[in-house]
Design a protein around this motif. Sequence first.
Motif, PDB file in Angstrom:
ATOM      1  N   GLU A   1       1.770   8.412  -6.968  1.00 22.78           N
ATOM      2  CA  GLU A   1       0.737   7.735  -7.533  1.00 22.78           C
ATOM      3  C   GLU A   1      -0.019   8.282  -8.857  1.00 22.78           C
ATOM      4  O   GLU A   1      -0.893   7.653  -9.239  1.00 22.78           O
ATOM      5  CB  GLU A   1      -0.361   7.736  -6.523  1.00 22.78           C
ATOM      6  N   ALA A   2       0.359   9.253  -9.291  1.00 22.54           N
ATOM      7  CA  ALA A   2      -0.096   9.793 -10.664  1.00 22.54           C
ATOM      8  C   ALA A   2       0.274   8.853 -11.867  1.00 22.54           C
ATOM      9  O   ALA A   2       1.547   8.213 -11.655  1.00 22.54           O
ATOM     10  CB  ALA A   2       0.348  11.168 -10.990  1.00 22.54           C
ATOM     11  N   PRO A   3      -0.824   8.651 -12.598  1.00 21.89           N
ATOM     12  CA  PRO A   3      -0.406   7.842 -13.776  1.00 21.89           C
ATOM     13  C   PRO A   3       0.451   8.570 -14.551  1.00 21.89           C
ATOM     14  O   PRO A   3       0.686   9.823 -14.924  1.00 21.89           O
ATOM     15  CB  PRO A   3      -1.969   7.809 -14.579  1.00 21.89           C
TER      16      PRO A   3
ATOM     17  N   MET B   1       0.959  -1.247  -0.002  1.00 17.73           N
ATOM     18  CA  MET B   1       0.071   0.025  -0.006  1.00 17.73           C
ATOM     19  C   MET B   1       0.893   1.292  -0.153  1.00 17.73           C
ATOM     20  O   MET B   1       2.006   1.234   0.389  1.00 17.73           O
ATOM     21  CB  MET B   1      -1.010   0.087   1.216  1.00 17.73           C
ATOM     22  N   GLN B   2       0.236   2.446  -0.153  1.00 15.75           N
ATOM     23  CA  GLN B   2       0.767   3.777  -0.231  1.00 15.75           C
ATOM     24  C   GLN B   2       0.143   4.280   1.178  1.00 15.75           C
ATOM     25  O   GLN B   2      -0.950   4.307   1.335  1.00 15.75           O
ATOM     26  CB  GLN B   2       0.728   4.477  -1.562  1.00 15.75           C
ATOM     27  N   VAL B   3       0.964   5.013   1.843  1.00 19.53           N
ATOM     28  CA  VAL B   3       0.536   5.682   2.966  1.00 19.53           C
ATOM     29  C   VAL B   3       0.927   7.077   2.816  1.00 19.53           C
ATOM     30  O   VAL B   3       1.836   7.720   2.337  1.00 19.53           O
ATOM     31  CB  VAL B   3       1.664   5.213   4.287  1.00 19.53           C
TER      32      VAL B   3
ATOM     33  N   SER C   1      -1.349  -1.212  -6.240  1.00 23.32           N
ATOM     34  CA  SER C   1      -1.099  -0.370  -5.011  1.00 23.32           C
ATOM     35  C   SER C   1      -0.513   0.936  -5.181  1.00 23.32           C
ATOM     36  O   SER C   1      -0.695   1.829  -4.462  1.00 23.32           O
ATOM     37  CB  SER C   1      -0.320  -1.275  -4.071  1.00 23.32           C
ATOM     38  N   GLN C   2       0.063   1.097  -6.321  1.00 24.43           N
ATOM     39  CA  GLN C   2       0.798   2.449  -6.729  1.00 24.43           C
ATOM     40  C   GLN C   2      -0.103   3.460  -7.438  1.00 24.43           C
ATOM     41  O   GLN C   2       0.401   4.833  -7.564  1.00 24.43           O
ATOM     42  CB  GLN C   2       1.934   2.078  -7.323  1.00 24.43           C
ATOM     43  N   CYS C   3      -0.803   3.028  -8.383  1.00 17.99           N
ATOM     44  CA  CYS C   3      -1.788   3.838  -9.235  1.00 17.99           C
ATOM     45  C   CYS C   3      -3.044   3.137  -9.626  1.00 17.99           C
ATOM     46  O   CYS C   3      -3.392   2.018  -9.789  1.00 17.99           O
ATOM     47  CB  CYS C   3      -1.031   3.757 -10.552  1.00 17.99           C
ATOM     48  N   ALA C   4      -4.109   4.200  -9.290  1.00 16.71           N
ATOM     49  CA  ALA C   4      -5.732   3.659  -9.577  1.00 16.71           C
ATOM     50  C   ALA C   4      -6.001   3.706 -10.938  1.00 16.71           C
ATOM     51  O   ALA C   4      -7.022   3.014 -11.089  1.00 16.71           O
ATOM     52  CB  ALA C   4      -6.489   4.515  -8.455  1.00 16.71           C
TER      53      ALA C   4
END
Length: 262
Positions: free
Chosen positions: A111-113, A29-31, A227-230
């Motif tokens: 987290e940005a695409p 996950m990213q916190v 977990s790094q990018c939605a």
Amino acid sequence: MRYLELNGEALPDDASRLIPLTYGHFTAMQVRGGAVAGWPLHLARLAASSREMFGAAVPDEQVHALAARALAASGLADASMRIMMVPPAGGLSADAVPPDVVVVVADPVDEAPGPALRVCSQVYERELPHVKHLATMGLTRAHRLAVAAGFDDALFVDRDGLVLEGSIYNVAFWDGEAVVWPQAPMLTGIMMQLVQGALTSLGVPQRTTPIRLADVSSFRAAFFTNSQCARQPIASLDDVVFPGDDRLWSLLASMTFASTRL
């Protein structure tokens, strides 16, 4: 930086080499600001996988406390975190024995695409596909082979061409009106579940159905979640180029996720 704890005890940052990683499972996950999106889903994943692989699970409140302790000790408010469940000190047993808990805290990732990716299909089926287990050699090799062939990553299909999942991601397609998720043996990612919930809240139609390579050319766009990018756009799969759709990217950019403070 990298900070590790085993059952709440600090370890040298190279100690992961000494931990038996041939059997076990994990969540990543990213916190952000000391909080994690989908934390209850991470806890549920760890408990279910531990019961399957070890016969017993570490209580949720203990996992929470260990994660919070490691994050605080790392000194990071924004971080990448991995929680691994590994065989206890006494080794694997036929009895139900809870695993040991390794928490790894490292620097956060963006987290940005990024730019839309070119992916290639590879025939590969993970063992225990519903578990995020530590048997990742095949995934790493698949990614390496994809890059060596001039692509950015790999998307797995079974022997009949059924679309499964990516090397470290879930894939979704867009038909112009709805987001379409593959129905197949695969890991149901935490971010995938968060995206599904967010799209439902936005009123975006979704469906889950078997998708084969022969069907892919019918879609306007594709993206992946992990977990790094939605919402990482996919430009092409093999020789199929997706036209893209600004409406989809706008909808994905408007998603929000509830977070839990560690």
